[in-house]
Design a protein around this motif. Structure first.
Motif, PDB file in Angstrom:
ATOM      1  N   ARG A 138      23.239  53.385 -22.041  1.00  0.00           N
ATOM      2  CA  ARG A 138      22.023  52.715 -21.557  1.00  0.00           C
ATOM      3  C   ARG A 138      22.392  51.387 -20.922  1.00  0.00           C
ATOM      4  O   ARG A 138      23.169  50.620 -21.491  1.00  0.00           O
ATOM      5  CB  ARG A 138      21.046  52.451 -22.700  1.00  0.00           C
ATOM      6  N   ALA A 139      21.826  51.107 -19.775  1.00  0.00           N
ATOM      7  CA  ALA A 139      22.130  49.847 -19.091  1.00  0.00           C
ATOM      8  C   ALA A 139      21.767  48.644 -19.957  1.00  0.00           C
ATOM      9  O   ALA A 139      22.526  47.680 -20.060  1.00  0.00           O
ATOM     10  CB  ALA A 139      21.390  49.780 -17.753  1.00  0.00           C
ATOM     11  N   GLY A 140      20.597  48.712 -20.596  1.00  0.00           N
ATOM     12  CA  GLY A 140      20.155  47.585 -21.416  1.00  0.00           C
ATOM     13  C   GLY A 140      21.070  47.324 -22.593  1.00  0.00           C
ATOM     14  O   GLY A 140      21.431  46.175 -22.886  1.00  0.00           O
ATOM     15  N   SER A 141      21.463  48.380 -23.278  1.00  0.00           N
ATOM     16  CA  SER A 141      22.301  48.182 -24.463  1.00  0.00           C
ATOM     17  C   SER A 141      23.740  47.836 -24.109  1.00  0.00           C
ATOM     18  O   SER A 141      24.470  47.289 -24.936  1.00  0.00           O
ATOM     19  CB  SER A 141      22.246  49.415 -25.383  1.00  0.00           C
ATOM     20  N   VAL A 142      24.174  48.140 -22.866  1.00  0.00           N
ATOM     21  CA  VAL A 142      25.483  47.662 -22.415  1.00  0.00           C
ATOM     22  C   VAL A 142      25.481  46.137 -22.407  1.00  0.00           C
ATOM     23  O   VAL A 142      26.442  45.491 -22.840  1.00  0.00           O
ATOM     24  CB  VAL A 142      25.815  48.215 -21.011  1.00  0.00           C
ATOM     25  N   ASP A 143      24.390  45.555 -21.928  1.00  0.00           N
ATOM     26  CA  ASP A 143      24.275  44.094 -21.929  1.00  0.00           C
ATOM     27  C   ASP A 143      24.288  43.545 -23.356  1.00  0.00           C
ATOM     28  O   ASP A 143      24.903  42.510 -23.625  1.00  0.00           O
ATOM     29  CB  ASP A 143      22.991  43.669 -21.218  1.00  0.00           C
ATOM     30  N   TRP A 144      23.614  44.232 -24.273  1.00  0.00           N
ATOM     31  CA  TRP A 144      23.602  43.780 -25.666  1.00  0.00           C
ATOM     32  C   TRP A 144      24.999  43.872 -26.279  1.00  0.00           C
ATOM     33  O   TRP A 144      25.402  43.009 -27.058  1.00  0.00           O
ATOM     34  CB  TRP A 144      22.622  44.618 -26.495  1.00  0.00           C
ATOM     35  N   LEU A 145      25.734  44.913 -25.906  1.00  0.00           N
ATOM     36  CA  LEU A 145      27.098  45.079 -26.407  1.00  0.00           C
ATOM     37  C   LEU A 145      27.990  43.947 -25.912  1.00  0.00           C
ATOM     38  O   LEU A 145      28.772  43.367 -26.682  1.00  0.00           O
ATOM     39  CB  LEU A 145      27.646  46.434 -25.955  1.00  0.00           C
ATOM     40  N   LEU A 146      27.866  43.604 -24.644  1.00  0.00           N
ATOM     41  CA  LEU A 146      28.647  42.496 -24.099  1.00  0.00           C
ATOM     42  C   LEU A 146      28.266  41.173 -24.752  1.00  0.00           C
ATOM     43  O   LEU A 146      29.126  40.317 -24.991  1.00  0.00           O
ATOM     44  CB  LEU A 146      28.454  42.419 -22.581  1.00  0.00           C
ATOM     45  N   SER A 147      26.986  41.014 -25.049  1.00  0.00           N
ATOM     46  CA  SER A 147      26.543  39.785 -25.724  1.00  0.00           C
ATOM     47  C   SER A 147      27.176  39.676 -27.103  1.00  0.00           C
ATOM     48  O   SER A 147      27.561  38.581 -27.540  1.00  0.00           O
ATOM     49  CB  SER A 147      25.014  39.770 -25.844  1.00  0.00           C
ATOM     50  N   ALA A 148      27.299  40.799 -27.807  1.00  0.00           N
ATOM     51  CA  ALA A 148      27.934  40.805 -29.123  1.00  0.00           C
ATOM     52  C   ALA A 148      29.414  40.444 -29.013  1.00  0.00           C
ATOM     53  O   ALA A 148      29.966  39.742 -29.865  1.00  0.00           O
ATOM     54  CB  ALA A 148      27.766  42.173 -29.784  1.00  0.00           C
ATOM     55  N   LEU A 149      30.064  40.911 -27.951  1.00  0.00           N
ATOM     56  CA  LEU A 149      31.464  40.562 -27.722  1.00  0.00           C
ATOM     57  C   LEU A 149      31.605  39.080 -27.386  1.00  0.00           C
ATOM     58  O   LEU A 149      32.517  38.402 -27.871  1.00  0.00           O
ATOM     59  CB  LEU A 149      32.043  41.418 -26.595  1.00  0.00           C
ATOM     60  N   GLU A 150      30.695  38.566 -26.575  1.00  0.00           N
ATOM     61  CA  GLU A 150      30.740  37.146 -26.200  1.00  0.00           C
ATOM     62  C   GLU A 150      30.480  36.249 -27.394  1.00  0.00           C
ATOM     63  O   GLU A 150      31.057  35.167 -27.504  1.00  0.00           O
ATOM     64  CB  GLU A 150      29.718  36.881 -25.091  1.00  0.00           C
ATOM     65  N   ALA A 151      29.627  36.700 -28.307  1.00  0.00           N
ATOM     66  CA  ALA A 151      29.304  35.915 -29.507  1.00  0.00           C
ATOM     67  C   ALA A 151      30.335  36.125 -30.618  1.00  0.00           C
ATOM     68  O   ALA A 151      30.197  35.564 -31.703  1.00  0.00           O
ATOM     69  CB  ALA A 151      27.919  36.285 -30.015  1.00  0.00           C
ATOM     70  N   GLN A 152      31.343  36.955 -30.340  1.00  0.00           N
ATOM     71  CA  GLN A 152      32.416  37.270 -31.281  1.00  0.00           C
ATOM     72  C   GLN A 152      31.920  37.982 -32.541  1.00  0.00           C
ATOM     73  O   GLN A 152      32.545  37.920 -33.590  1.00  0.00           O
ATOM     74  CB  GLN A 152      33.211  36.008 -31.647  1.00  0.00           C
ATOM     75  N   VAL A 153      30.758  38.644 -32.406  1.00  0.00           N
ATOM     76  CA  VAL A 153      30.315  39.548 -33.459  1.00  0.00           C
ATOM     77  C   VAL A 153      31.248  40.756 -33.473  1.00  0.00           C
ATOM     78  O   VAL A 153      31.607  41.292 -34.517  1.00  0.00           O
ATOM     79  CB  VAL A 153      28.855  39.999 -33.226  1.00  0.00           C
ATOM     80  N   LEU A 154      31.643  41.187 -32.266  1.00  0.00           N
ATOM     81  CA  LEU A 154      32.657  42.215 -32.080  1.00  0.00           C
ATOM     82  C   LEU A 154      33.838  41.598 -31.346  1.00  0.00           C
ATOM     83  O   LEU A 154      33.711  40.555 -30.710  1.00  0.00           O
ATOM     84  CB  LEU A 154      32.118  43.381 -31.244  1.00  0.00           C
ATOM     85  N   SER A 155      34.991  42.262 -31.435  1.00  0.00           N
ATOM     86  CA  SER A 155      36.150  41.851 -30.645  1.00  0.00           C
ATOM     87  C   SER A 155      36.649  43.042 -29.854  1.00  0.00           C
ATOM     88  O   SER A 155      36.214  44.182 -30.074  1.00  0.00           O
ATOM     89  CB  SER A 155      37.253  41.307 -31.560  1.00  0.00           C
TER      90      SER A 155
END
Length: 332
Positions: A138-155
């Motif tokens: 999903r285009a929207g959740s791709v943005d959410w995934l990147l936000s999680a990476l930027e916030a270092q919730v994920l690496s």
């Protein structure tokens, strides 16, 4: 399905017993009445089916395949995705977890997915893959995934190579650029300095393979196998494509810089309070198997698990430079 069939049977009987409308309005009235009753009974039958499917999906002693099928049915009928999140627990069979992860990741709201990503370390590799793959669809959740990476919730190590490539090659230039920024594999700054220092110190040191085999057996053979030496716990060294000095130094001295998900260290805590640490060698519907640093496998039933969580670190320890001289490193 049984509930739906029963509701439709009742609908047919009641439709046939409807009172006759005035003669002039006969066709319209019959059609209108039958459509209304049909709609009401289908909705009621669907509600009954959802209730029955929920009971089966949450039944801890139920058949695994039936539970997973009921999760898929609930997803297909539009149940609120957040209600399936409780199935993402280490005690729940893998097939059921994967079905729930797929449903929530494809249809969940931003709040739902933020909550799941905050617990990402608690999921096994198969469940992680379902969550990320669903978000990438999903285009929207791709943005959410990147936000999680930027916030270092994920690496970056939380995504496999194929998932990282999907982000880096996204048709939206802005998304691809964001991915490029957050997916750069970076290790600990002190480790990076150590790698550069050792690389400089080894420039004038000549290694010997025979001596390296002795060092390998003593220091590396516990987890790695090369030819006839050591155990097959970590990466297959014979399959290494990049054997340059720089790449090998990074792998030895900075093992957490670009660790693959399958080599992450997991901690399992049982309901009896016993703790086990190792790589997740395998998992089935009702059990998980950890492979410890000593090469021993430990299989744990899911109903015995209190917690299963992954670190962002390799099972391979840091600090080997303390036990290896520059000559040892050159020989290995």
């Amino acid at each position: 399905r049984v509930a739906v069939r029963e509701r439709l049977r009742v609908w047919r009987q009641r439709t046939l017993s409807l009172p006759m409308p005035p003669k002039g309005d006969l066709p319209v009235a019959i059609l209108s009445s039958r459509r209304s009753i049909h709609r009401a009974y289908v909705q009621a039958a669907l509600a009954d089916a959802r209730k029955a499917a929920s009971a089966i999906a949450l039944n801890v002693s139920g058949d695994v395949q039936q539970r997973a099928a009921c999760v898929e049915f609930l997803d297909a009928t539009g149940i609120e995705p957040a209600s399936l999140s409780e199935l993402l627990q280490p005690q729940v069979p893998l097939e059921v977890q994967r079905a729930a992860a797929a449903a929530v990741s494809r249809r969940g709201s931003q709040a739902d997915l933020q909550q799941l990503l905050g617990r990402f370390s608690e999921y096994s590799p198969a469940v992680r893959a379902e969550l990320v793959d669903g978000m990438l669809s999903r285009a929207g959740s791709v943005d959410w995934l990147l936000s999680a990476l930027e916030a270092q919730v994920l690496s970056a190590v939380d995504l496999d190579a194929a998932q990282r490539d999907r982000l880096l090659s996204d048709r939206r230039e802005a998304v691809a650029q964001r991915a490029q920024r957050v997916l750069v594999m970076q290790g600990d700054a002190d480790r990076q300095k150590l790698v550069e220092l050792k690389r400089s110190e080894l420039e004038d040191v000549t290694g010997e393979a025979a001596a390296g085999a002795i060092v390998f057996e003593k220091r590396c053979g516990t987890c790695h196998r090369l030819q006839s030496i050591g155990r097959e716990v970590g990466a297959d060294l014979a399959a290494l494509k990049d054997r340059s000095t720089q790449a090998l130094l990074v792998a030895i001295l900075d093992p957490n810089r670009a660790v693959e998900a399958k080599f992450l260290s997991y901690t399992a805590v049982t309901t009896a309070g016993v703790q086990h640490v190792g790589m997740l060698r395998g998992e089935s519907g009702n059990a998980v198997t950890l492979l410890g640093p000593d090469g021993r496998e430990q299989t744990l039933a899911r109903n015995e698990l209190e917690l299963l969580t992954a670190s962002k670190r390799s099972l391979m320890p840091e600090g080997l430079e303390k036990d290896l001289s520059n000559q040892d490193l050159a020989d290995v």
